[in-house]
Design an enzyme around this catalytic site. Structure first.
Site: not given
Ligand SMILES: NC(=O)c1ccc[n+]([C@@H]2O[C@H](COP(=O)([O-])OP(=O)(O)OC[C@H]3O[C@@H](n4cnc5c(N)ncnc54)[C@H](OP(=O)(O)O)[C@@H]3O)[C@@H](O)[C@H]2O)c1
Length: 268
Positions: A144, A157
């Site tokens: 990401s 995350y």
């Protein structure tokens, strides 16, 4: 030039292949001639996607319904495909929860590490070894943009996505002189079912990338780049953040998260 299937051989395995970016990869790889293994939790969505691939592209499919936050997922995947040659691996599933780090439960922290770190590393190792043995194959690990610069309130995350990026970029070098291609893809906001369900209106008119754009950029980058930030806007944004003093960049991310996720921030 031949298809990706002719180049890499075998079946494709896409975790989280029933919708979103994973489904985008599954469709793209089926279009290249790969038979495809799809994993996800909901069998009915898996079945619908598998049927779509068979009917549209004439390939074989296999589905594995499992919850990857549960221990034993790695062994279940290995067992489910032990009779297949996996020539293209897409590690796509992630587990996340936006929350202040200190409000995440111990169980949530463990699940993020298991899904985003342990599974990605073990699948890359297991299938990567088989590909190295055959001297052909491809691994795409989905990270990401949040793995690039600290994102407060998404600490686990973005830290686990950073792990995926560094692991995969290292593996890219280690296999650079083989016929095994390795890439980490770093999407930004992409119009997937999962993203739109959680963030229906955020980011105003800043725009969003389509799944197809994300997949095309990824496939184009494979075989050349170690890591690829998808979406031109994201590349510009990250370059701007990297040019700032670190604390200023983190503060911008943190304030952005606070303004967008205020309602979602809660104990996990
Ligand atoms: N979309 C974005 O804006 C964006 C941005 C940056 C990075 N990413 C990354 O891109 C990847 C895919 O995201 P997405 O937006 O495409 O997600 P999505 O639309 O929510 O799709 C997720 C896929 O994974 C499966 N899945 C989810 N949790 C699972 C679990 N615990 N066990 C097994 N399967 C599970 C889902 O099926 P079931 O629900 O049936 O299990 C589905 O097939 C993730 O790694 C994410 O971090 C996405």
């Amino acid at each position: 030039m031949g298809t990706l299937c002719e180049k890499y051989g075998g079946w494709a395995l896409v975790t989280g292949g029933s919708q979103g970016i994973g489904k985008g990869f599954a469709r793209r790889l089926a279009a290249e001639g790969f038979d495809v293994v799809l994993t996800a939790r909901r069998q009915e969505i898996l079945d619908a996607t598998a049927l779509e691939l068979r009917e549209e592209f004439g390939v074989q499919t296999r589905t594995l319904a499992l919850d990857m936050t549960q221990g034993g997922a790695i062994e279940q995947i290995f067992e489910a495909v032990k009779d297949l040659e996996i020539g293209f691996l897409v590690n796509n599933v992630a587990f996340s929860k936006p929350a202040p780090f200190l409000d995440l439960s111990s169980g949530n922290i463990s699940k993020q590490v298991y899904v985003n770190v342990e599974i990605v590393a073990q699948l890359s190792s297991h299938f990567g070894r088989q590909m190295r043995e055959r001297d052909r194959g491809a691994i795409i690990n989905v990270s990401s943009r949040t793995g690039e610069i600290a994102m407060p309130y998404f600490a686990m995350y973005c830290a686990t996505k950073s792990f995926i990026s560094i692991l995969t970029e290292s593996l890219w070098f280690e296999l650079k002189n083989t016929q095994v291609d390795v890439l980490v893809v770093k999407p930004d906001q992409t119009a997937t079912e999962g993203y739109l369900a959680k963030n229906p209106t955020i980011w105003g008119d800043a725009g969003i990338q389509t799944v197809e754009e994300c997949i095309e950029e990824s496939i184009s980058a494979l075989g050349t780049y170690a890591g690829w930030l998808t979406w031109p806007k994201s590349r510009d944004d990250v370059a701007e953040l990297r040019a700032m003093p670190l604390e200023e960049a983190i503060t911008r991310n943190g304030e952005g998260m606070l303004s967008v996720f205020t309602e979602q921030l809660g104990a996990g």
